[in-house]
Design an enzyme around this catalytic site. Structure first.
Site, PDB file in Angstrom:
ATOM      1  N   ASP A 197       0.822  -1.206   0.000  1.00 18.80           N
ATOM      2  CA  ASP A 197       0.000   0.000   0.000  1.00 18.80           C
ATOM      3  C   ASP A 197       0.858   1.259   0.000  1.00 18.80           C
ATOM      4  O   ASP A 197       0.347   2.371  -0.128  1.00 18.80           O
ATOM      5  CB  ASP A 197      -1.003   0.002   1.158  1.00 18.80           C
ATOM      6  CG  ASP A 197      -0.355  -0.113   2.530  1.00 18.80           C
ATOM      7  OD1 ASP A 197       0.898  -0.151   2.615  1.00 18.80           O
ATOM      8  OD2 ASP A 197      -1.101  -0.183   3.525  1.00 18.80           O
TER       9      ASP A 197
ATOM     10  N   ASP B 121      -1.081  -6.188  -0.408  1.00 19.21           N
ATOM     11  CA  ASP B 121      -1.543  -5.637   0.870  1.00 19.21           C
ATOM     12  C   ASP B 121      -3.060  -5.469   0.904  1.00 19.21           C
ATOM     13  O   ASP B 121      -3.662  -4.991  -0.075  1.00 19.21           O
ATOM     14  CB  ASP B 121      -0.932  -4.253   1.099  1.00 19.21           C
ATOM     15  CG  ASP B 121       0.381  -4.302   1.850  1.00 19.21           C
ATOM     16  OD1 ASP B 121       0.723  -5.353   2.411  1.00 19.21           O
ATOM     17  OD2 ASP B 121       1.079  -3.273   1.874  1.00 19.21           O
TER      18      ASP B 121
ATOM     19  N   GLU C 201      -1.557  -5.876   8.487  1.00 20.53           N
ATOM     20  CA  GLU C 201      -0.780  -5.366   9.603  1.00 20.53           C
ATOM     21  C   GLU C 201      -1.445  -5.679  10.929  1.00 20.53           C
ATOM     22  O   GLU C 201      -2.673  -5.693  11.037  1.00 20.53           O
ATOM     23  CB  GLU C 201      -0.615  -3.846   9.463  1.00 20.53           C
ATOM     24  CG  GLU C 201       0.149  -3.432   8.215  1.00 20.53           C
ATOM     25  CD  GLU C 201       0.335  -1.925   8.104  1.00 20.53           C
ATOM     26  OE1 GLU C 201       0.905  -1.480   7.094  1.00 20.53           O
ATOM     27  OE2 GLU C 201      -0.092  -1.190   9.038  1.00 20.53           O
TER      28      GLU C 201
ATOM     29  N   GLU D  50       9.176  -4.572  10.896  1.00 23.47           N
ATOM     30  CA  GLU D  50       9.572  -3.249  10.412  1.00 23.47           C
ATOM     31  C   GLU D  50      10.061  -2.359  11.531  1.00 23.47           C
ATOM     32  O   GLU D  50       9.405  -2.196  12.562  1.00 23.47           O
ATOM     33  CB  GLU D  50       8.411  -2.551   9.681  1.00 23.47           C
ATOM     34  CG  GLU D  50       8.811  -1.184   9.163  1.00 23.47           C
ATOM     35  CD  GLU D  50       7.846  -0.601   8.143  1.00 23.47           C
ATOM     36  OE1 GLU D  50       8.059   0.546   7.704  1.00 23.47           O
ATOM     37  OE2 GLU D  50       6.869  -1.291   7.778  1.00 23.47           O
TER      38      GLU D  50
END
Length: 278
Positions: free
Chosen positions: A49, A88, A120, A186
């Site tokens: 994204d 995503d 996520e 991340e």
């Protein structure tokens, strides 16, 4: 071009089996030409994204829609033969609950032709990941700094510092137990990334998480020097195509203004045949 499910393409189970083996090479792609370039070099190609910021000029990923992800997913699908295509799920398309997530993931897989989706979140998304994987949707998880939650974090901050490390550990363990085939880490400190990689049974894919991970991912426009709005510490430039492209465009503009282009070799003579495109 191969479609999801073709025998030549890498599969999510094969990625899972790469735990602790040769590091996984992963890059983003948003267009067919870039997909063709990265395919032979990458194990995983992600339609992230991040496309909203890199190609559409958005200030964050929050404005990206499912239709945008499907459009770019289709484009990348046309350029891949070997790499695993992951797309995503954008903000707002899965957080409401497992049923919403499945509905949108199924649409994404059917229309874009991807073999897996990425979402996520850690412990809070474990039930959703379990629901999806039980219904045939392979899931790549994403913990640590999750850009869709940037407003909650107060910016693109390093995660897992001090006592917060335990939260990231729990998140990584929860998505593993829920059935994710891999997890992106991340912007977390190296010792934490190393500990999580040793702790969980699925491959960790680092972005700002050190070489201790089972693989690495970066945004292709970042490594090529095409996206320069900001440059995180974890990005390594492998080319400066942005500045080279600007110089080429400047040369073209000067040639046009000085009537150096088009030159004789670019012009069709009166004797050209109809339909002569050479």
């Amino acid at each position: 071009m191969s479609a999801a499910g073709d025998t030549n393409a890498i599969t999510p189970p094969e990625i899972r089996l790469r735990k602790g083996q040769t590091p996984l090479v992963c890059l983003t792609a948003y267009t067919t030409p870039i997909a063709k370039l990265v395919d032979r070099h990458c194990d995983i190609v992600l339609v992230g994204d991040s496309v909203g910021m890199v190609l559409h000029g958005l200030s964050s990923t929050l404005g990206v829609t499912l239709d945008m992800m499907i459009m770019h997913g289709k484009a990348v699908r046309r350029g891949l033969e070997r790499a695993l295509l992951v797309v995503d799920l954008p903000f707002g398309s899965y957080e409401e609950g497992p049923e919403q997530a499945f509905r949108n993931a199924a649409r994404l897989m059917a229309e874009a032709g991807c073999a897996a989706v990425k979402l996520e979140g850690g412990e809070s998304m474990a039930a959703t990941i379990r629901f999806l994987t039980a219904r045939g949707v392979p899931v790549m998880a994403h913990v640590g700094l999750t850009p869709q939650a940037v407003n909650t974090f107060g910016g693109y901050c390093v995660q897992g510092l001090g006592d917060d490390a335990e939260r990231i550990r729990r998140d990584a363990g929860a998505v593993t137990e829920a059935g994710a085939f891999s997890v992106v880490l991340e912007k977390v400190p190296e010792p934490l990334a190393k500990a999580i990689t040793a702790q969980i049974a699925i491959p960790t894919i680092g972005i700002g998480a050190s070489p201790a991970c089972d693989g690495q991912i970066l945004v292709v426009d970042d490594i090529l020097g095409m996206f320069t709005d900001f440059r995180p510490k974890f990005v390594k430039r492998y080319a400066e195509l942005g500045s080279e492209a600007e110089a080429a465009i400047g040369t073209y503009a000067a040639d046009v203004r000085d009537r150096r282009f088009p030159a004789a070799e670019h012009v069709y003579a009166a004797a050209s045949r109809p339909g002569d495109f050479a």
